[in-house]
Design a protein around this motif. Sequence first.
Motif, PDB file in Angstrom:
ATOM      1  N   LEU A 374     -18.059  -7.956  14.398  1.00  0.00           N
ATOM      2  CA  LEU A 374     -18.152  -7.431  15.759  1.00  0.00           C
ATOM      3  C   LEU A 374     -19.539  -6.871  16.037  1.00  0.00           C
ATOM      4  N   GLN A 375     -20.208  -6.355  15.019  1.00  0.00           N
ATOM      5  CA  GLN A 375     -21.604  -5.933  15.180  1.00  0.00           C
ATOM      6  C   GLN A 375     -22.484  -7.125  15.533  1.00  0.00           C
ATOM      7  N   ALA A 376     -22.243  -8.255  14.861  1.00  0.00           N
ATOM      8  CA  ALA A 376     -23.018  -9.463  15.152  1.00  0.00           C
ATOM      9  C   ALA A 376     -22.744  -9.962  16.566  1.00  0.00           C
ATOM     10  N   PHE A 377     -21.476  -9.955  16.966  1.00  0.00           N
ATOM     11  CA  PHE A 377     -21.138 -10.391  18.323  1.00  0.00           C
ATOM     12  C   PHE A 377     -21.838  -9.517  19.361  1.00  0.00           C
ATOM     13  N   ALA A 378     -21.870  -8.214  19.112  1.00  0.00           N
ATOM     14  CA  ALA A 378     -22.515  -7.297  20.053  1.00  0.00           C
ATOM     15  C   ALA A 378     -24.021  -7.566  20.136  1.00  0.00           C
ATOM     16  N   TRP A 379     -24.652  -7.808  18.983  1.00  0.00           N
ATOM     17  CA  TRP A 379     -26.096  -8.086  19.003  1.00  0.00           C
ATOM     18  C   TRP A 379     -26.378  -9.376  19.767  1.00  0.00           C
ATOM     19  N   ILE A 380     -25.567 -10.394  19.525  1.00  0.00           N
ATOM     20  CA  ILE A 380     -25.739 -11.676  20.223  1.00  0.00           C
ATOM     21  C   ILE A 380     -25.591 -11.487  21.729  1.00  0.00           C
ATOM     22  N   ARG A 381     -24.596 -10.744  22.130  1.00  0.00           N
ATOM     23  CA  ARG A 381     -24.330 -10.504  23.554  1.00  0.00           C
ATOM     24  C   ARG A 381     -25.510  -9.816  24.233  1.00  0.00           C
ATOM     25  N   GLN A 382     -26.179  -8.948  23.513  1.00  0.00           N
ATOM     26  CA  GLN A 382     -27.242  -8.135  24.099  1.00  0.00           C
ATOM     27  C   GLN A 382     -28.645  -8.719  23.926  1.00  0.00           C
ATOM     28  N   ASN A 383     -28.811  -9.691  23.018  1.00  0.00           N
ATOM     29  CA  ASN A 383     -30.172 -10.094  22.662  1.00  0.00           C
ATOM     30  C   ASN A 383     -30.464 -11.592  22.719  1.00  0.00           C
ATOM     31  N   THR A 384     -29.467 -12.417  22.986  1.00  0.00           N
ATOM     32  CA  THR A 384     -29.726 -13.853  23.060  1.00  0.00           C
ATOM     33  C   THR A 384     -29.607 -14.333  24.502  1.00  0.00           C
ATOM     34  N   PRO A 385     -30.247 -15.468  24.832  1.00  0.00           N
ATOM     35  CA  PRO A 385     -30.167 -15.988  26.204  1.00  0.00           C
ATOM     36  C   PRO A 385     -28.726 -16.316  26.596  1.00  0.00           C
ATOM     37  N   VAL A 386     -28.434 -16.188  27.873  1.00  0.00           N
ATOM     38  CA  VAL A 386     -27.083 -16.453  28.369  1.00  0.00           C
ATOM     39  C   VAL A 386     -26.657 -17.888  28.086  1.00  0.00           C
ATOM     40  N   ASN A 387     -27.622 -18.805  28.077  1.00  0.00           N
ATOM     41  CA  ASN A 387     -27.289 -20.216  27.854  1.00  0.00           C
ATOM     42  C   ASN A 387     -27.407 -20.628  26.387  1.00  0.00           C
ATOM     43  N   ALA A 388     -27.511 -19.653  25.480  1.00  0.00           N
ATOM     44  CA  ALA A 388     -27.558 -19.974  24.053  1.00  0.00           C
ATOM     45  C   ALA A 388     -26.265 -20.695  23.636  1.00  0.00           C
ATOM     46  N   TYR A 389     -26.413 -21.674  22.756  1.00  0.00           N
ATOM     47  CA  TYR A 389     -25.282 -22.496  22.327  1.00  0.00           C
ATOM     48  C   TYR A 389     -25.193 -22.378  20.807  1.00  0.00           C
ATOM     49  N   PHE A 390     -24.086 -21.810  20.303  1.00  0.00           N
ATOM     50  CA  PHE A 390     -23.983 -21.432  18.905  1.00  0.00           C
ATOM     51  C   PHE A 390     -23.139 -22.401  18.080  1.00  0.00           C
ATOM     52  N   ALA A 391     -23.571 -22.563  16.848  1.00  0.00           N
ATOM     53  CA  ALA A 391     -22.742 -23.159  15.797  1.00  0.00           C
ATOM     54  C   ALA A 391     -22.236 -22.016  14.930  1.00  0.00           C
ATOM     55  N   VAL A 392     -20.941 -21.995  14.695  1.00  0.00           N
ATOM     56  CA  VAL A 392     -20.300 -20.948  13.890  1.00  0.00           C
ATOM     57  C   VAL A 392     -19.336 -21.640  12.934  1.00  0.00           C
ATOM     58  N   ASP A 393     -19.153 -21.075  11.772  1.00  0.00           N
ATOM     59  CA  ASP A 393     -18.172 -21.599  10.824  1.00  0.00           C
ATOM     60  C   ASP A 393     -16.863 -21.910  11.560  1.00  0.00           C
ATOM     61  N   PRO A 394     -16.383 -23.153  11.520  1.00  0.00           N
ATOM     62  CA  PRO A 394     -15.164 -23.484  12.276  1.00  0.00           C
ATOM     63  C   PRO A 394     -13.926 -22.719  11.806  1.00  0.00           C
TER      64      PRO A 394
END
Length: 491
Positions: A374-394
């Motif tokens: 959840l810390q990682a999700f919060a950092w992503i929400r606050q610091n990456t572009p809105v149109n960022a497209y992520f690959a995450v462990d399925p």
Amino acid sequence: MKRSLSVNFFLTLFFATLGLAVMGYHPGFEDDGIYLTAVKANLNPALYPQNTDFFQIQLQATVFAKWVAWFVRGSGVPVAYAELLLQFASIAMIVFGCWLIARRLFSVACAQWAGVAMVTAMFTLPVAGSALFVLDQHLHPRNLATAFILLAVSRILAERKWQAVPLLLLSVLFHPIMGAMGISFCIFLTIAMLEPGHQGQKTEDGSVAAAFVPLGWVFGPSTPSWREALQTRTYFFLFKWTWYEWLGAWAPLVLFWLLWRVARKRGETLLGRFALAVLLYGVFQLAVAMVMLGFPALIRLAPLQPMRFLQLIYVFMALMGGCLAGQYLLKSSVWRWAVFLVVINAGMFAAQRIQFSGSEHLELPGRASANPWLQAFAWIRQNTPVNAYFAVDPEYLAAPGEDYHNFRALAERSSLADGIKDTAVVTQIPELGAVWDKQVQAQKGWSHFQIADFERLKAEFGVNWALVAYPQPAGLDCEWHNNAVSVCRIP
């Protein structure tokens, strides 16, 4: 009279608060990966430019996401606080609805509130073979639909049947499948309430009409990838259930049969009719489910999840069990009530702490989380572009300590399809099967991915960020990490 109203209002708030405190609050958990994501997309259309069908198509049949977004805009309350407020409101309505039902069936106040206490303690009781809890630990349209159904049932018991119709319509608008189950039960209750030989008014016609909603996506053609996804959900296959799942389906019906017999012998007419309505509803819905799920030719009906009728029966079972305990065991004894509340709540609270061992019990807005995911999700929400497209462990949802929190809902970024929650979406919407299968297959062997694998994903799907285990594979440009995961750009 005023004192009685104030006491009942206080007890409603008390048991709603106790229920929330015992069950916990976990936004972004499980189905909230669809619902919370859809709410945020309604509020900010710039979010989620990729893979929107994994949460938008299923929401076509409900007003939930648009209504919550409307509430947020109209009230000015931030979405995180609005979700918590509406979750508490739905719990309070369920508590109030249960009390209204108990009040009609039991004359003693201690019986009524003991029933309410049992229901609130059992909010996270698993419902046999349906992959449901009695209530969800986050704002869910099923919670709201359940509240409206219980209020409708109380109106029928009060012989104000037409007041039940708009409540049932609201339940359908928020959750069509559960709303249809509520209509089915209310029809049986209306029939059971009729005096012998008295035909009554056919109020069920208007109610049944309310069940027809836009669910065309359910009946799309099946595909091999859809069948593959379906195999991951054993509760869709009625005749593959274990013995204890069948026990969980039949035992409540036997208990209501016994309650009907006893109430009839004791001259408790209304209680007997209520028990008979639950019994008939259960037998009918079980027969329908066995037909829908028992024949391969009808496999496309599986997404309608007919066994979820048990959720309503479990609510009534907890309510009646608590009421009977209050009337014959607890009475007005303070120490018995104290023991009762501790016993029924402690075990359910402990079970929730085990299930969410990596997260706070109440994930309240504005409170920093100690969960590294959840810390990682919060950092992503606050610091990456809105149109960022992520690959995450399925398989990230099942990672130790992740506790099934959804990336899209909490990081507010697009991601490739996962192999757990998006699989459930595919069981509902077969046309997404090919996209889901292609993306999940492309992420096979995630734990051994090197820079070349991420570059392949970028070339094939356009992903430009990755959430990976820490320490990250060599070559990834990582901008943030904690002791569990890293957030990295894909070169």
